[in-house]
Design a protein around this motif. Sequence first.
Motif, mmCIF file in Angstrom:
data_model
loop_
_atom_site.group_PDB
_atom_site.id
_atom_site.type_symbol
_atom_site.label_atom_id
_atom_site.label_comp_id
_atom_site.label_asym_id
_atom_site.label_seq_id
_atom_site.Cartn_x
_atom_site.Cartn_y
_atom_site.Cartn_z
ATOM 1 N N THR A 547 17.229 -11.148 -41.390
ATOM 2 C CA THR A 547 18.242 -12.179 -41.213
ATOM 3 C C THR A 547 18.678 -12.297 -39.760
ATOM 4 O O THR A 547 18.981 -13.395 -39.281
ATOM 5 N N PHE A 548 18.712 -11.181 -39.047
ATOM 6 C CA PHE A 548 19.096 -11.213 -37.635
ATOM 7 C C PHE A 548 18.221 -12.179 -36.852
ATOM 8 O O PHE A 548 18.710 -13.010 -36.076
ATOM 9 N N VAL A 549 16.926 -12.104 -37.049
ATOM 10 C CA VAL A 549 15.985 -12.953 -36.315
ATOM 11 C C VAL A 549 16.082 -14.397 -36.784
ATOM 12 O O VAL A 549 16.159 -15.328 -35.976
ATOM 13 N N LEU A 550 16.099 -14.599 -38.102
ATOM 14 C CA LEU A 550 16.105 -15.949 -38.661
ATOM 15 C C LEU A 550 17.369 -16.717 -38.307
ATOM 16 O O LEU A 550 17.364 -17.947 -38.211
ATOM 17 N N GLN A 551 18.478 -16.003 -38.098
ATOM 18 C CA GLN A 551 19.746 -16.656 -37.770
ATOM 19 C C GLN A 551 19.925 -16.881 -36.272
ATOM 20 O O GLN A 551 20.989 -17.293 -35.834
ATOM 21 N N GLY A 552 18.884 -16.616 -35.501
ATOM 22 C CA GLY A 552 18.954 -16.906 -34.069
ATOM 23 C C GLY A 552 19.078 -15.693 -33.179
ATOM 24 O O GLY A 552 19.183 -15.827 -31.954
ATOM 25 N N GLY A 553 19.076 -14.495 -33.762
ATOM 26 C CA GLY A 553 19.179 -13.289 -32.952
ATOM 27 C C GLY A 553 18.022 -13.132 -31.993
ATOM 28 O O GLY A 553 16.871 -13.427 -32.327
ATOM 29 N N ASP A 554 18.311 -12.681 -30.766
ATOM 30 C CA ASP A 554 17.347 -12.534 -29.670
ATOM 31 C C ASP A 554 16.799 -13.871 -29.189
ATOM 32 O O ASP A 554 15.891 -13.913 -28.356
ATOM 33 N N GLY A 555 17.329 -14.983 -29.739
ATOM 34 C CA GLY A 555 17.039 -16.298 -29.178
ATOM 35 C C GLY A 555 15.679 -16.878 -29.474
ATOM 36 O O GLY A 555 15.240 -17.798 -28.782
ATOM 37 N N PHE A 557 14.582 -18.279 -32.669
ATOM 38 C CA PHE A 557 14.741 -19.458 -33.507
ATOM 39 C C PHE A 557 16.068 -20.151 -33.217
ATOM 40 O O PHE A 557 17.058 -19.503 -32.854
ATOM 41 N N GLU A 558 16.068 -21.448 -33.407
ATOM 42 C CA GLU A 558 17.304 -22.206 -33.232
ATOM 43 C C GLU A 558 18.313 -21.784 -34.298
ATOM 44 O O GLU A 558 17.947 -21.442 -35.430
ATOM 45 N N LYS A 559 19.561 -21.806 -33.953
ATOM 46 C CA LYS A 559 20.599 -21.437 -34.908
ATOM 47 C C LYS A 559 20.806 -22.556 -35.923
ATOM 48 O O LYS A 559 20.611 -23.726 -35.624
ATOM 49 N N GLY A 560 21.196 -22.170 -37.119
ATOM 50 C CA GLY A 560 21.481 -23.163 -38.151
ATOM 51 C C GLY A 560 20.361 -23.398 -39.134
ATOM 52 O O GLY A 560 20.508 -24.219 -40.048
ATOM 53 N N LEU A 561 19.219 -22.686 -38.979
ATOM 54 C CA LEU A 561 18.157 -22.841 -39.963
ATOM 55 C C LEU A 561 18.628 -22.265 -41.300
ATOM 56 O O LEU A 561 19.316 -21.246 -41.344
ATOM 57 N N PRO A 562 18.271 -22.895 -42.411
ATOM 58 C CA PRO A 562 18.636 -22.324 -43.717
ATOM 59 C C PRO A 562 17.897 -21.008 -43.939
ATOM 60 O O PRO A 562 16.693 -20.909 -43.682
ATOM 61 N N VAL A 563 18.615 -19.988 -44.387
ATOM 62 C CA VAL A 563 18.035 -18.668 -44.598
ATOM 63 C C VAL A 563 18.232 -18.263 -46.050
ATOM 64 O O VAL A 563 19.350 -18.271 -46.564
ATOM 65 N N THR A 564 17.143 -17.918 -46.725
ATOM 66 C CA THR A 564 17.205 -17.461 -48.109
ATOM 67 C C THR A 564 16.976 -15.953 -48.143
ATOM 68 O O THR A 564 15.988 -15.457 -47.587
ATOM 69 N N THR A 565 17.884 -15.219 -48.767
ATOM 70 C CA THR A 565 17.742 -13.770 -48.904
ATOM 71 C C THR A 565 17.725 -13.403 -50.384
ATOM 72 O O THR A 565 18.055 -14.215 -51.245
ATOM 73 N N PHE A 566 17.323 -12.158 -50.688
ATOM 74 C CA PHE A 566 17.246 -11.732 -52.088
ATOM 75 C C PHE A 566 17.745 -10.297 -52.252
ATOM 76 O O PHE A 566 17.319 -9.573 -53.151
ATOM 77 N N GLY A 567 18.642 -9.873 -51.347
ATOM 78 C CA GLY A 567 19.319 -8.602 -51.523
ATOM 79 C C GLY A 567 18.526 -7.367 -51.159
ATOM 80 O O GLY A 567 18.923 -6.255 -51.519
ATOM 81 N N GLN A 568 17.425 -7.509 -50.421
ATOM 82 C CA GLN A 568 16.632 -6.342 -50.039
ATOM 83 C C GLN A 568 16.768 -6.074 -48.543
ATOM 84 O O GLN A 568 16.629 -6.978 -47.727
ATOM 85 N N LEU A 569 17.048 -4.822 -48.181
ATOM 86 C CA LEU A 569 17.149 -4.448 -46.776
ATOM 87 C C LEU A 569 15.765 -4.336 -46.158
ATOM 88 O O LEU A 569 14.779 -4.023 -46.842
#
Length: 788
Positions: A547-555, A557-569
């Motif tokens: 999620t860190f990367v998908l949400q724009g972490g480290d720059g 991906f653009e911020k605001g992309l929809p991210v789907t998770t399923f509870g797994q670390l």
Amino acid sequence: MLVILKVLLYGTHVTETVFMKKTFMRPLTGATIAFTLATVPSLAWAEDTPAVPAADPTDIVELDLYNLTDIHGHIERLEKTDKVTNKVTVREAGLAAVQCYLDGVEKKTPNYTFTLLGDNIGASPYTSGSQKDNPTIAALNELPVVGSTIGNHELDLGQPVFKQRVDGSAPEDFVKVGFPYLGANVKGMGSYMDNGVETPYLKNYAIAERNGVKIAFIGAIAQDVPYKLSPDTTKGLTFEDPIAEIATLAKTLKADGTADIVVAMLDDDVKNNYPKMPAEVDVLMGGDTHVPYEFDHVNSTVKLESENPLLAGVASGSYTDNLGLVRLQYDKTAKKVVTADSILIPAGEIVAGADAGCLASSTAGAVVEKAKKAAEVAGKVEIVSGVTTEWRRGVFLEPGKDVPGPGSNRGVESTLGNLVADAIHSEVTIDGKTPVDFGVVNAGGLRADLVPENGVLTYANTYKALPFSNELGYSPMTGAQFKQALENQWKENLNSQNSRPMLRLGTSSNLTYTYDPSRPMNERITSILLNGEPMDMDKTYNVGSMTFVLQGGDGYFEKGLPVTTFGQLDRDGFNNYLKKVTGPKLTSSMLKRGVGMTLPEAEVASGEFPVALRGLSFTEGAGKAANVTVNIGSATKTVDVNNDLLEPNAESHKSVITTDGAGQANAMFPVTEVCGDKSGKHNFPVTVENEFGQLVKTESGLTVAVDCGGATSDEDKDKSDQGNSDQGNPDQGNPDQGKSDNGKTKPTQPQKVKNLAKTGAEINFAGFALLAMLVGVAGVAFSRREAR
């Protein structure tokens, strides 16, 4: 004047102090000499000018300012034994030894301070990380900490958790911090009530008084924090220019008498910021990069320009590998610093300087031992056995160093990164069954090499490698959006404080790409293949990652992309993958997934042209290519690969570093050999392979435009036939395909691949040797050890 010289030369008592293998000549009135000469008017050199009396030596106060940066939960002592000599080297002193070393300092002189430069917690080893970093906070509470700068990792678990650590509102979950956190340029954190007093969570500065001298420690952090954390983590916070905030505060604190000495504690690269410090700052302490620095105007090996001739800069490095020290002499009469010397005290000397009795009764040591016992049982859980390989992060070699620091280079593809990306591709699914199109991982998310112990990987091993506990997930994005993410690996335009010019994005094995490091920002990615076919720039793909990367972490991906998770670390998914593959089948990838290549952009018609390649090898472990073969038209060239890890720009990382320097090669192609028996104009495809497999395929669409002229002469044909094989790929399609209006060549791509930058750059063939030196060089990170 003669009288003054006699007093200065013969009226002083000189003592010599040996400290950390450095010898410091410390005249007891050495500062008096400097003060006297500085205050003698120009006319004082005349014979009839009376001498200026020397200042009282008792007005000179010596102050020792100690500091640690980027501890990251490394609370234990770490030793390394040489397999040949059996010599034991202390790599990390541990907090018990730091406490006892400072205890010894205090017994000698009360004129010392101890501060922290941020990232005390987060990305921690198993002992501390598995217990929410409470052991680290508890151990640091036993040390005489004046204050700590906030680091980005203090926010890894979010603002609410950081606030609970500071205000003590959740003692059952988080140990309360016993020292102030500082962040003058961080706005919006708010305040809390402390014994009826409204107290900010982040103070601007802390004041310590020693022997009548008031020292202000101003804390600040680089502006790129939002790029290092998930967007929600920094919601409501703004990060102002730290240099401007420090300058304003320093001037005010000195002007109103609040401080005699100002120390800037900036959680950022100290070398980069040293020349930017305002005149009111006497000492700069830095961190974040994990690179140890010490420079000053006394005896530093590194000479940097500064408007302040007495400014000293220091960064201890990371963990407890060094203890930073700035030793000042302050003239209370003149109200100014007269000498400033920065020093690094290595881990071995910290331990040697710690009293054995103190170590046995160390309160910080007691905290560490308790934490070790609590973590021991869970850490021994076996994930997989029978493992015969290892996976490591990227490294580079600094000038003057013999051994690269583990994980020192985040600008390169690594065997560990590839393994994690493959695990993400396998474990992240759309509906529980359908896998995502491919997986990616950021280099900064990998915090330790993955090395089995007697063929076994334990939970503690994988925790150290992936300590952040991010969720796995996926985001839909177009091919064009993903191409931009690859372009965003180069960070030179991120912001003025950026200290890592490149952060590699690891990809799963089904996604490969090529880049041209000589091209401008956002034009470097020249081809992307997914499952062996060109990526469609208009098609939407599901990309798996943390999620860190998908949400724009480290720059990336653009911020605001929809991210789907399923509870797994991320770590749990990784462990599941290791169990599926099993030990004997777990192998380290040797074929690179991202390769750099510079081709001539303009059409060539005579002589010879170069093909410069880089990124052909991994920097560590398996996958170091010995040679590489390039095929263009009728020509095939096999050349040696240079796997030198030396990073020339490590001493000047502000230069544009565009790619890794691991695995470099240069091949020269005579036009007559490329053309063979062909005439006319052609776009010849380029393919590349090494002993591990094919690196660049015909499907990548990379071509060189060559004007073969009329029919070749028998002499030219004979020359071109010598040493050539049938490995060259014939040119395809319209000779003018891929050419722009100005006649320059673009990559030949199938029609569905759009918007990829054209390959190569203008090349001055006569100056090729110089070009090969200037093509982007790996890097980054100047971390001996990593920190985001």
